[in-house]
Design an enzyme around this catalytic site. Sequence first.
Site, PDB file in Angstrom:
ATOM      1  N   GLU A 159      -3.221   7.147  23.753  1.00 44.90           N
ATOM      2  CA  GLU A 159      -4.599   7.616  23.719  1.00 44.90           C
ATOM      3  C   GLU A 159      -5.409   7.012  24.852  1.00 44.90           C
ATOM      4  O   GLU A 159      -5.594   5.801  24.911  1.00 44.90           O
ATOM      5  CB  GLU A 159      -5.246   7.222  22.388  1.00 44.90           C
ATOM      6  CG  GLU A 159      -6.677   7.696  22.278  1.00 44.90           C
ATOM      7  CD  GLU A 159      -7.421   7.105  21.086  1.00 44.90           C
ATOM      8  OE1 GLU A 159      -7.169   5.954  20.716  1.00 44.90           O
ATOM      9  OE2 GLU A 159      -8.271   7.810  20.552  1.00 44.90           O
ATOM     10  N   ASP A 217      -2.870   3.930  19.526  1.00 43.34           N
ATOM     11  CA  ASP A 217      -4.320   3.994  19.466  1.00 43.34           C
ATOM     12  C   ASP A 217      -4.938   3.212  20.621  1.00 43.34           C
ATOM     13  O   ASP A 217      -4.496   2.118  20.944  1.00 43.34           O
ATOM     14  CB  ASP A 217      -4.749   3.381  18.125  1.00 43.34           C
ATOM     15  CG  ASP A 217      -6.244   3.389  17.929  1.00 43.34           C
ATOM     16  OD1 ASP A 217      -6.818   4.483  17.977  1.00 43.34           O
ATOM     17  OD2 ASP A 217      -6.822   2.306  17.736  1.00 43.34           O
TER      18      ASP A 217
END
Length: 581
Positions: free
Chosen positions: A291, A219
Amino acid sequence: MTKLVILLIIAAANCQELDWWEGGNFYQIYPRSYMDSDGDGIGDLQGIKSKLAYVKGLGMDGVWLSPIYKSPQADFGYDISDYRGINAEYGTLEDFDEVIAECERLQLKLILDFVPNHTSDEHEWFNKSEASVPGYEDYYIWRDGKIDPYTNLLVPPTNWISFFRYSAWRWSNIRKQFYLHQFHYKQPDINYRSPKLVQEMKDVLSYWMQKGVAGFRIDIIVCLFEKMFEDGTFPDEPIDNPNCDYNDPCYLNHIYTQDQNETYDMAYQWRELLDNFKILNGGDTRIMMTESYAAVEKAQRFYGDGDRKGSYVPFNFEIIKNLNQNSTAKDYKNTIDSWLDHMPKKTGIQANWVLGNHDQHRAASRLGVDRGDLLNILVQTLPGIAITYQGEELVMTNVHLTWEQTVDPQACNTHDPVNYESSSRDPARTPFPWDDTKNGGFSTNDTTWLPAGKNYETVNVKAQEAATNSHLKIFRRLTTIRKQPVFRQGTYAGTLLNNDNVFAYKREYENQVAVILLNFGTTQQTVNVTSAFSGVPAQLKIYTSSLSSGMTNGADVLSTNVVIGKDIGVVLLSSTVSAEY
Ligand SMILES: *[C@@H]1O[C@H](CO)[C@@H](O)[C@H](O)[C@H]1NC(C)=O
Ligand SMILES: *[C@@H]1O[C@H](CO)[C@@H](O)[C@H](O)[C@H]1NC(C)=O
Ligand SMILES: *[C@@H]1O[C@H](CO)[C@@H](O)[C@H](O)[C@H]1NC(C)=O
Ligand SMILES: *[C@@H]1O[C@H](CO)[C@@H](O)[C@H](O)[C@H]1NC(C)=O
Ligand SMILES: *[C@@H]1O[C@H](CO)[C@@H](O)[C@H](O)[C@H]1NC(C)=O
Ligand SMILES: CC(=O)N[C@H]1CO[C@H](CO)[C@@H](O)[C@@H]1O
Ligand SMILES: [Ca+2]
Ligand SMILES: [Ca+2]
């Protein structure tokens, strides 16, 4: 002589052998909304377990779960209070073991979300750091404030703004210092300049690999490090867009809080950890997906640097960032080319294609409902890795939620009951529609954490399974044919046709040819494939096409004369590709 020929054949075969993740098909599950097994209105691990056969049946190689860890759910699991525990509403570690076992049975790789930029403020580390417990003082980013020369008031150390609006610093009355939070104030950033903390996070990765996960989706990796001067202070960020509200992150240019060089280094260190784990413990390659919404060059730095390997899937968000429902064939081609053309020229890396995720409005709503199948055709037939967010296989659309129903902090923080919807991530996070019963079969409870979309009575798995043809059936045909060498290993050549109305590409492997035609124009087009590509046989077979195309799977078409309607996509194959019609 004969021996040499045989050796050469073996060598060639080895070259073409792909690792499991190469050309892989990945599916993202948002656990809170996939399947509720115990009727509390919230999706859970047993629910996921019961639906993994469906995921496998979609043709997936791997599945990644958005966070399931212990969390106060201030940001729906992206605020973790224990990296090694499961949030009670999702289940227990025993349930997790059952999910892993079911994945193994189905030969599906399980990938977990790893949220390394911040913990929850309810994490034990934060508690200790805030109390300056020896050894934990520097686990987070603590700084004194500044005295504003005009007001004489104590203000945060820098002008940095949180992704969820307002200052990225929050005062602690216990520590008498500010802490950094690039997201919610309940998500304090952890300090990667603390070697002890760095090791803690590596241990977390090892812990889950020990439990059998095949890798991690990382993330918001771009925010790991912030630019710091030698004296430990941080620079203010320059103004990017003075028209933005000064409390909104778009106001600043985030050159000091994102994409720092140390961040890439940490990604490579994690890659080494994953590779060493394989060397020591065996098993298949563990993968890392990263990401980054940054420019292509920056996102692709995660692929690695020289000999150092990095992410196998640096998410390609170009389609998300650049395209909308008005985008033309040319826009699509440019966007696809920009990723392919920038890719480092080295072996062992692959492109990847993403339409959406739990942070974006539904792909069909953003990119055009009529283009739903066309988009799935695109993602599944381009070279490299395909990633699907739950519901894209059904061409799900945004679910409208009232201000009262909205729970996403990114929307709630707008304090704007009129314009909140463009900031809200809830429309793409609603319960998954399995059938036409209450809540789309997601939960037996009268109320669910977010309401199911009203159209579940028609847009659901059961209905699309039962129909002669459906988005789901088209999707499955795509994931099936994708396993053929022409898609896994074939060359790619793309072009614009018919006055730039049609985006066409040819995939080719030995004697196998696939031609994909996507009509982004406003009218029906008659395409001469022969004029666009060499080596295309005079006749091709329709393998699959958009639901409303009027075309028949298995029908032959003349390559010189393929008629396709507006917003229609079609996959054409040479007879040398082995396919079921
Ligand atoms: C519905 O969910 C609520 C909240 O989780 C729970 O308190 C209630 O018992 C559930 N109702 C049923 C019928 O299970
Ligand atoms: C840390 O946790 C303990 C036990 O839950 C609690 O009593 C204490 O107030 C917490 N300290 C901080 C700084 O939050
Ligand atoms: C970051 O790394 C790049 C590529 O190695 C290098 O060109 C650049 O100078 C570095 N930037 C800083 C601020 O060190
Ligand atoms: C698409 O075009 C229509 C008509 O020109 C316009 O109203 C709309 O705002 C455009 N949408 C986007 C996302 O650009
Ligand atoms: C299609 O293109 C080929 C190659 O340019 C040409 O020979 C043929 O006449 C064209 N056919 C039609 C129907 O336009
Ligand atoms: C796509 C994605 O996972 N985005 C997440 C980025 O990080 C923030 C904070 O952890 C989350 O709120 C997003 O959902
Ligand atoms: Ca539940
Ligand atoms: Ca950070």
